[in-house]
Design a protein around this motif. Structure first.
Motif, mmCIF file in Angstrom:
data_model
loop_
_atom_site.group_PDB
_atom_site.id
_atom_site.type_symbol
_atom_site.label_atom_id
_atom_site.label_comp_id
_atom_site.label_asym_id
_atom_site.label_seq_id
_atom_site.Cartn_x
_atom_site.Cartn_y
_atom_site.Cartn_z
ATOM 1 N N LEU A 159 5.808 35.464 14.078
ATOM 2 C CA LEU A 159 5.856 34.241 12.915
ATOM 3 C C LEU A 159 4.674 33.365 12.893
ATOM 4 N N VAL A 160 3.828 33.210 14.096
ATOM 5 C CA VAL A 160 2.612 32.377 14.055
ATOM 6 C C VAL A 160 1.635 33.100 13.229
ATOM 7 N N ALA A 161 1.574 34.498 13.451
ATOM 8 C CA ALA A 161 0.582 35.505 12.859
ATOM 9 C C ALA A 161 0.889 35.707 11.472
ATOM 10 N N ALA A 162 2.136 35.603 11.053
ATOM 11 C CA ALA A 162 2.633 35.559 9.682
ATOM 12 C C ALA A 162 2.408 34.156 8.687
ATOM 13 N N GLY A 163 1.925 33.191 9.295
ATOM 14 C CA GLY A 163 1.803 31.989 8.795
ATOM 15 C C GLY A 163 2.499 30.769 9.098
ATOM 16 N N LYS A 164 3.411 30.858 9.885
ATOM 17 C CA LYS A 164 4.296 29.785 10.548
ATOM 18 C C LYS A 164 3.407 28.923 11.358
ATOM 19 N N THR A 165 3.636 27.820 11.311
ATOM 20 C CA THR A 165 2.969 26.868 12.144
ATOM 21 C C THR A 165 3.553 26.819 13.578
ATOM 22 N N PRO A 166 2.886 26.528 14.526
ATOM 23 C CA PRO A 166 3.851 26.741 15.962
ATOM 24 C C PRO A 166 5.072 25.880 16.008
ATOM 25 N N GLN A 167 5.065 24.724 15.496
ATOM 26 C CA GLN A 167 6.547 24.033 15.350
ATOM 27 C C GLN A 167 7.485 24.683 14.683
ATOM 28 N N ASP A 168 7.014 25.171 13.219
ATOM 29 C CA ASP A 168 8.003 25.930 12.523
ATOM 30 C C ASP A 168 8.399 27.060 13.232
ATOM 31 N N ALA A 169 7.942 27.753 13.828
ATOM 32 C CA ALA A 169 7.990 29.060 14.571
ATOM 33 C C ALA A 169 9.142 28.845 15.858
#
Length: 251
Positions: A159-169
Motif C-alpha cells: 500500500l505504501v509503495a502504491a502511494g498511501k501514506t504510512p498512516q493511511d496504510a
C-alpha cells in the motif's frame, strides 16, 4: 549481627518471589525485541518488509545460545522474536525463572547487538508447558502468529509503495480480516505461495546427529562416531505436519 545470620535474614527477602519450573514440565523461553519498530524502520537500512541480513543476525544469535550452556533443543524465530525449547532434563539455575529471564535476556541482547553493530534489547519470559500437546499448541500458535504478521507486513508495504501514506496504510489494515488481506495481496499480483516460507512460517535451528569418520593412524583402522550437528531450517512444515514434527523433535 553475625554475617551468616545477616545473610540468612536478607536472602529470604531476595528469594521471596522465586518461581521454579517443575521438573515434569517442558520449559520454553520467548525473547522479544524491545523498541525494534524504531530500530528496523528508522535506525537501520533494511530491505522491507523482510531483510535476510536481519534474519541471519537472529539465526546467529540463536546458534550462539544453542551452543552455550543453556541446554536448548530447539530454537524458532519469527520477525524479532525467538522461542527456545529446552531439553526435558535441563536443570541450569535449578530451573529458577528469574535466572533464566535475566541471563537469557542479557546474553541475547549482547550477542545480537554485536551481530548488527547497534544496541538492541530483548526481554524474556519463561513459559512452563505441562505436556507434549501444550508444547505443540505453543509452537503452532507462534507459527500462526508469524503468518498473520507476515501477510500484514507485505500488505502494508504494498500500500505504501502504491502511494498511501504510512498512516493511511496502517489505518486501512486495522481490523481487516486475514482473508481480506490475502485478497489485497492478490490485487497486487501476489499470493501466499510467492512469499518465501521463512517469511511466512518462520525459521528454526535444531540438533541432528551426523556420522564422523576418521582414520586411526596407529592401526590404519577406519573409525566412526556420532556427533551433533546444528541444522538451519527455512522451510518448516505447517499445520498438523508441524505439530507432529514438534512431537518427534522432543522424543
Amino acid at each position: 549481627m553475625k554475617f551468616d545470620d545477616f545473610d540468612t535474614k536478607m536472602r529470604k527477602f531476595e528469594e521471596s518471589l522465586d518461581q521454579v519450573i517443575p521438573a515434569d514440565c517442558f520449559m520454553v523461553a520467548r525473547l522479544d525485541g524491545k523498541g525494534f519498530t524504531k530500530l528496523t524502520k528508522e535506525d537501520m537500512d533494511l530491505e522491507k518488509p523482510f531483510d535476510i541480513r536481519f534474519r541471519q543476525a537472529i539465526i546467529n544469535t540463536m546458534a550462539f545460545l544453542m551452543n552455550s550452556y543453556f541446554q536448548i533443543a530447539y530454537a524458532y524465530n519469527e520477525s524479532d522474536e525467538i522461542s527456545l525449547l529446552f531439553k526435558p532434563n535441563a536443570d541450569k539455575f535449578n530451573r529458577k525463572v528469574r535466572k533464566y529471564n535475566s541471563i537469557l535476556a542479557a546474553e541475547t541482547s549482547v550477542h545480537f547487538s554485536k551481530e548488527i553493530g547497534r544496541d538492541a534489547i530483548f526481554d524474556c519470559r519463561m513459559i512452563p508447558l505441562p505436556d507434549v500437546d501444550a508444547l505443540q499448541d505453543y509452537f503452532a500458535w507462534r507459527q500462526a502468529d508469524s503468518a498473520r504478521n507476515s501477510v500484514l507486513a507485505h500488505c502494508y508495504y504494498k500500500l505504501v509503495a502504491a502511494g498511501k501514506t504510512p498512516q493511511d496504510a496502517a489505518k486501512e489494515l486495522t481490523n481487516m480480516p486475514f482473508r481480506n488481506k490475502t485478497e489485497l495481496l492478490a490485487h497486487f499480483n501476489m499470493d501466499l505461495k510467492s512469499i518465501p516460507k521463512w517469511q511466512l512460517y518462520g525459521s528454526a535451528l535444531y540438533w541432528d546427529k551426523t556420522i564422523k569418520e576418521g582414520l586411526n593412524h596407529a592401526t590404519n583402522a577406519l573409525l566412526s562416531g556420532t556427533r551433533r550437528k546444528l541444522i538451519e531450517n527455512y522451510e518448516l512444515p505447517i499445520g498438523e505436519e508441524y505439530r507432529n514434527w514438534i512431537a518427534k523433535l522432543v522424543k
